[in-house]
Scaffold this active site. Structure first.
Site, PDB file in Angstrom:
ATOM      1  N   SER A   1       9.687   2.633   9.724  1.00 32.39           N
ATOM      2  CA  SER A   1      10.012   2.622  11.158  1.00 32.39           C
ATOM      3  C   SER A   1      10.512   1.255  11.647  1.00 32.39           C
ATOM      4  O   SER A   1      10.725   1.058  12.837  1.00 32.39           O
ATOM      5  CB  SER A   1       8.784   3.042  11.969  1.00 32.39           C
TER       6      SER A   1
ATOM      7  N   LYS B   1       0.305  -4.606   4.903  1.00 33.24           N
ATOM      8  CA  LYS B   1       0.800  -5.601   5.872  1.00 33.24           C
ATOM      9  C   LYS B   1       1.839  -6.529   5.237  1.00 33.24           C
ATOM     10  O   LYS B   1       2.847  -6.870   5.859  1.00 33.24           O
ATOM     11  CB  LYS B   1      -0.379  -6.395   6.431  1.00 33.24           C
ATOM     12  N   GLY B   2       1.592  -6.926   3.984  1.00 34.41           N
ATOM     13  CA  GLY B   2       2.550  -7.803   3.315  1.00 34.41           C
ATOM     14  C   GLY B   2       3.898  -7.122   3.149  1.00 34.41           C
ATOM     15  O   GLY B   2       4.944  -7.672   3.521  1.00 34.41           O
TER      16      GLY B   2
ATOM     17  N   ASN C   1       0.820  -1.222   0.000  1.00 40.45           N
ATOM     18  CA  ASN C   1       0.000   0.000   0.000  1.00 40.45           C
ATOM     19  C   ASN C   1       0.842   1.254   0.000  1.00 40.45           C
ATOM     20  O   ASN C   1       1.975   1.267   0.497  1.00 40.45           O
ATOM     21  CB  ASN C   1      -0.889   0.060   1.256  1.00 40.45           C
TER      22      ASN C   1
ATOM     23  N   GLY D   1       2.768  -4.591  14.656  1.00 42.59           N
ATOM     24  CA  GLY D   1       2.325  -5.982  14.532  1.00 42.59           C
ATOM     25  C   GLY D   1       3.032  -6.660  13.363  1.00 42.59           C
ATOM     26  O   GLY D   1       3.447  -7.820  13.449  1.00 42.59           O
ATOM     27  N   ASP D   2       3.174  -5.933  12.264  1.00 44.07           N
ATOM     28  CA  ASP D   2       3.841  -6.500  11.081  1.00 44.07           C
ATOM     29  C   ASP D   2       5.311  -6.787  11.380  1.00 44.07           C
ATOM     30  O   ASP D   2       5.873  -7.775  10.907  1.00 44.07           O
ATOM     31  CB  ASP D   2       3.744  -5.525   9.903  1.00 44.07           C
TER      32      ASP D   2
ATOM     33  N   LEU E   1      -0.623  -8.920  22.030  1.00 43.21           N
ATOM     34  CA  LEU E   1      -1.508  -8.192  22.948  1.00 43.21           C
ATOM     35  C   LEU E   1      -1.132  -6.710  23.045  1.00 43.21           C
ATOM     36  O   LEU E   1      -1.382  -6.076  24.066  1.00 43.21           O
ATOM     37  CB  LEU E   1      -1.422  -8.826  24.348  1.00 43.21           C
ATOM     38  N   GLY E   2      -0.512  -6.163  22.018  1.00 45.46           N
ATOM     39  CA  GLY E   2      -0.122  -4.743  22.044  1.00 45.46           C
ATOM     40  C   GLY E   2       0.833  -4.464  23.187  1.00 45.46           C
ATOM     41  O   GLY E   2       1.833  -5.167  23.358  1.00 45.46           O
TER      42      GLY E   2
ATOM     43  N   ASP F   1       0.834   4.368   1.982  1.00 44.84           N
ATOM     44  CA  ASP F   1       0.247   4.860   3.240  1.00 44.84           C
ATOM     45  C   ASP F   1       0.289   6.383   3.298  1.00 44.84           C
ATOM     46  O   ASP F   1       1.331   6.998   3.053  1.00 44.84           O
ATOM     47  CB  ASP F   1       1.038   4.311   4.448  1.00 44.84           C
TER      48      ASP F   1
HETATM   49  O1  RIB Z   1      -0.427  -3.055   9.527  1.00 43.45           O
HETATM   50  C1  RIB Z   1      -0.229  -1.734   9.115  1.00 43.45           C
HETATM   51  C2  RIB Z   1      -0.621  -1.604   7.657  1.00 43.45           C
HETATM   52  O2  RIB Z   1      -1.998  -1.874   7.518  1.00 43.45           O
HETATM   53  C3  RIB Z   1      -0.427  -0.229   7.081  1.00 43.45           C
HETATM   54  O3  RIB Z   1       0.868  -0.030   6.565  1.00 43.45           O
HETATM   55  C4  RIB Z   1      -1.543  -0.119   6.058  1.00 43.45           C
HETATM   56  O4  RIB Z   1      -1.096  -0.056   4.742  1.00 43.45           O
HETATM   57  C5  RIB Z   1      -2.442  -1.327   6.299  1.00 43.45           C
HETATM   58  O5  RIB Z   1      -2.263  -2.305   5.356  1.00 43.45           O
END
Ligand code: RIB
Length: 313
Positions: A296, A38-39, A9, A254-255, A223-224, A11
């Protein structure tokens, strides 16, 4: 080699004091645009944490972007981070887009799938042609579900390790779980999959058990700021506390966790599952300290430094 099948994406992230009410306009205090999805974020995490460079790539992205300047720019960013983009196709659709709002360090994300929604079984077949049982497939749910199911099935037949981050939250067909070695949902996604809200110790273990019951041997629920719980077939269970850091933006954390785990999991013969999750938690903590998604994500060196000098609140 780790293959990441998933979204890419553009962003657009706005930093706001508060979200607007209906019919209201509020000005943002900051705006940042860049690589996300996310990917893509997970692929970047694997590349950054493995020390990949132009000559040494350990992660291949399988995805689609638009046939436009933004699509080309996102491919260039992936390459610059050390992600192999041989299987990222530019197609005649708009590049996937995410609008991220960051208020008081919390984020809300709205996505337009665009080119991501055209990902096909053919993309999977082409990419996995040279894959073997030594390799790993990592998927999320921002591309068509039937393609994710197909890829997991194919990877299983090839003897690959399979990891699923079931994000964003969606209910999944039961037969999909059989092809997953490691599942990494957050609390909302775990609730969607199990019907159990994992908000205390006993409900967390109940949700974990349910995921094992569906056929997944390794389960991690993130769990953040409370860390993560992990379970290896229900035999080895643990809780990894989150590192207390000065949070700037949780987007991509999370990613980062999932990418880090995908990198270390195949080696848990050498390290323990708990150690792999602890490494992932440290990487995610560092991601939270900076604004943005892919931009980041820390390097392995930065994570190791945190290990030596843990940051306390
Ligand atoms: O997990 C964060 C991502 O979720 C963002 O970068 C956004 O593009 C969405 O896919």
């Amino acid at each position: 080699m780790i293959y990441v099948l998933g979204s890419i994406n553009h962003d657009i992230s706005l930093e706001l004091e508060r979200l607007p009410k209906k019919g209201e306009t509020v000005s943002a205090d900051g705006c940042q645009t860049g690589l996300g999805g996310k990917g893509a974020n997970q692929a970047v995490a694997i590349a950054r944490l493995s020390g990949a460079g132009e000559g040494k790539k350990s992660v291949k992205m399988i995805g689609r972007v638009g046939n436009d300047a933004i699509g080309a720019e996102l491919i260039a960013r992936l390459n610059a981070f050390g992600v192999d983009t041989e299987f990222v196709r530019q197609v005649n659709r708009a590049t996937g887009t995410a609008i991220v709002t960051v208020t008081d360090k919390d984020n809300r994300i709205m996505t337009y799938s665009g080119a991501n929604s055209g990902l096909s079984k053919t993309d999977v077949d082409e990419a996995l042609e040279g894959a073997t049982g030594e390799d790993t497939l990592l998927c999320q749910l921002e591309v068509p579900l039937y393609v994710v199911a197909y890829a997991l099935r194919k990877a299983r037949m090839l003897g690959m390790t399979t990891i699923l981050n079931p994000a964003p939250a969606k209910s999944l067909p039961d037969d999909m779980f059989y092809n997953v070695d490691v599942i990494v949902p957050n609390e909302i996604e775990a609730q969607e999959l199990t019907g159990i809200r994992p908000n205390d110790e006993s409900s967390r273990w109940e949700a974990v058990q349910k995921l094992h019951g569906l056929g997944v041997p390794y389960v991690v629920i993130t769990l953040g700021d409370k860390g993560a719980v992990l379970s290896d077939n229900g035999y080895i269970r643990g809780h990894i506390p989150a590192y207390k850091v000065a949070a700037a933006d949780t987007t991509g954390a999370g990613d980062t966790f999932v990418g880090a785990l995908a990198l270390t999991y195949p080696h848990i013969g050498m390290y323990s599952f708990r150690e792999a999750c602890a490494f992932a938690a440290r990487a995610a903590a560092l991601c939270v300290m900076k604004r943005g998604a892919a931009e980041s994500i820390p390097t392995a060196e930065e994570v190791n430094r945190l290990y030596v000098y843990p940051i306390k609140k």
